[in-house]
Design an enzyme around this catalytic site. Structure first.
Site, PDB file in Angstrom:
ATOM      1  N   HIS A   1     -61.575  97.633 -12.949  1.00 40.10           N
ATOM      2  CA  HIS A   1     -61.675  97.994 -11.526  1.00 40.10           C
ATOM      3  C   HIS A   1     -62.697  99.114 -11.324  1.00 40.10           C
ATOM      4  O   HIS A   1     -63.464  99.110 -10.371  1.00 40.10           O
ATOM      5  CB  HIS A   1     -60.324  98.492 -10.995  1.00 40.10           C
TER       6      HIS A   1
ATOM      7  N   MET B   1     -55.306  95.262  -6.177  1.00 36.43           N
ATOM      8  CA  MET B   1     -53.852  95.370  -5.985  1.00 36.43           C
ATOM      9  C   MET B   1     -53.354  96.616  -6.716  1.00 36.43           C
ATOM     10  O   MET B   1     -52.186  96.690  -7.112  1.00 36.43           O
ATOM     11  CB  MET B   1     -53.147  94.114  -6.501  1.00 36.43           C
ATOM     12  N   GLY B   2     -54.229  97.589  -6.930  1.00 34.64           N
ATOM     13  CA  GLY B   2     -53.834  98.813  -7.631  1.00 34.64           C
ATOM     14  C   GLY B   2     -53.657  98.557  -9.113  1.00 34.64           C
ATOM     15  O   GLY B   2     -54.218  97.612  -9.670  1.00 34.64           O
TER      16      GLY B   2
HETATM   17  O1  PAF Z   1     -57.933  89.973  -7.853  1.00 35.33           O
HETATM   18  C1  PAF Z   1     -57.090  90.643  -7.225  1.00 35.33           C
HETATM   19  O2  PAF Z   1     -56.745  91.771  -7.592  1.00 35.33           O
HETATM   20  C2  PAF Z   1     -56.450  90.057  -5.980  1.00 35.33           C
HETATM   21  O3  PAF Z   1     -56.297  88.675  -6.082  1.00 35.33           O
HETATM   22  C3  PAF Z   1     -57.223  90.424  -4.679  1.00 35.33           C
HETATM   23  C4  PAF Z   1     -58.629  89.824  -4.686  1.00 35.33           C
HETATM   24  C5  PAF Z   1     -57.308  91.928  -4.529  1.00 35.33           C
HETATM   25  C6  PAF Z   1     -56.497  89.850  -3.448  1.00 35.33           C
HETATM   26  O4  PAF Z   1     -55.201  90.357  -3.335  1.00 35.33           O
END
Ligand code: PAF
Length: 279
Positions: free
Chosen positions: A37, A30-31
């Protein structure tokens, strides 16, 4: 690195990978990207020829009273970080592309999604996650999709969903990336005030102490009670602090019943923090 914003452009880009017989990994996000990440992206690069990162703040997984509007959005920094890592494609749909007018389908996962953990406090959450992740997997068609273990229940729900719907993507989890003081990296850590930030590592410390007590033979129920009291003393409001079977998420009362995962969710001020560790 290309950024695509429509399903048609995405399909053209991924078809060109497939034509060259290149394997594809997807990292859904989700950025508001942080080092956790980026660790998912590095693993994706090791696993596949091409890496697609999706950036989509998914309204379907936020309840009306939650932080959709204030969720951190750091587009320029995200794109710079992904480009520096050599990501091939960023899939960044708008809400109207993901949920066009007339959209009327929602996946309601059962099993791990009804374990009485996150679902008990965010009943809308896993339906929204499962629906958007199913769409992302069908849109990108990756060989592998990578998720962090910090959202441990989410990882279980997505793994079961892909299996149940015969989606031919291997779901891979990566251990939680932490700050030096143990705090699990999360985009929501940006909400913490300076004093909350200094309290926040308590969660990981208590989880580790609790795991040690269980390993040393203390009954699970006692170890949890001690841990919960420690967290509450530090000013956290505890949503849950539980020992669950690491595979099924079923409640567990003894080490003999299987591998244990300790899972905690709390509020510190207005910030909700979750964490988990293996025993
Ligand atoms: O973990 C996240 O960032 C969100 O729940 C995901 C898996 C990208 C789904 O929107």
């Amino acid at each position: 690195m290309r950024v695509v914003r429509t399903v048609a452009a995405l399909r053209r880009a991924t078809a060109s990978f497939r034509d060259k017989k290149e394997s594809v990994a997807l990292v859904p996000t989700m950025g508001a990207l942080h080092a956790g990440h980026l660790a998912l992206v590095r693993l994706a690069k090791r696993r596949c020829d091409r890496v697609v990162v999706s950036i989509f703040v998914n309204p379907a997984q936020f309840a009306p009273h939650e932080d959709l509007a204030s969720y951190p959005r750091t587009w320029d920094a995200d794109i710079a970080a992904l480009s520096a890592l050599g990501v091939d494609l960023v899939w960044a749909p708008g809400v109207e592309d993901m949920y066009p007018e007339g959209f009327g389908t929602r996946i309601e996962p059962q099993g791990a999604a009804k374990a009485g953990l996150e679902d008990a406090f965010r009943p809308h959450f896993f339906g929204g996650v499962a629906t958007v992740v199913a769409k992302l997997l069908l849109q990108v068609g990756p060989d592998v999709a990578i998720f962090g273990e910090k959202d441990f229940q989410q990882l279980k729900v997505i793994t079961a969903m892909a299996r149940d719907l015969d989606i031919p993507t291997k779901i891979v989890g990566l251990p939680t990336v932490r700050e030096k003081d143990g705090l699990a990296l999360s985009s929501r850590n940006a909400y913490l005030s300076a004093s909350e930030r200094s309290q926040a590592p308590t969660l990981h410390r208590v989880l580790k102490d609790c795991a040690k007590r269980i390993v040393a033979g203390r009954p699970v129920v006692d170890a949890l009670a001690v841990g919960r009291a420690q967290i509450e003393r530090e000013g956290f409001v505890v949503d849950y602090f539980e020992a669950r079977h690491a595979d099924t998420l079923a409640p567990i009362i003894s080490r003999k019943d299987g591998p244990i995962r300790l899972l905690v969710a709390t509020k510190l001020g207005r910030t909700r923090l979750i964490d988990n560790i293996a025993v």
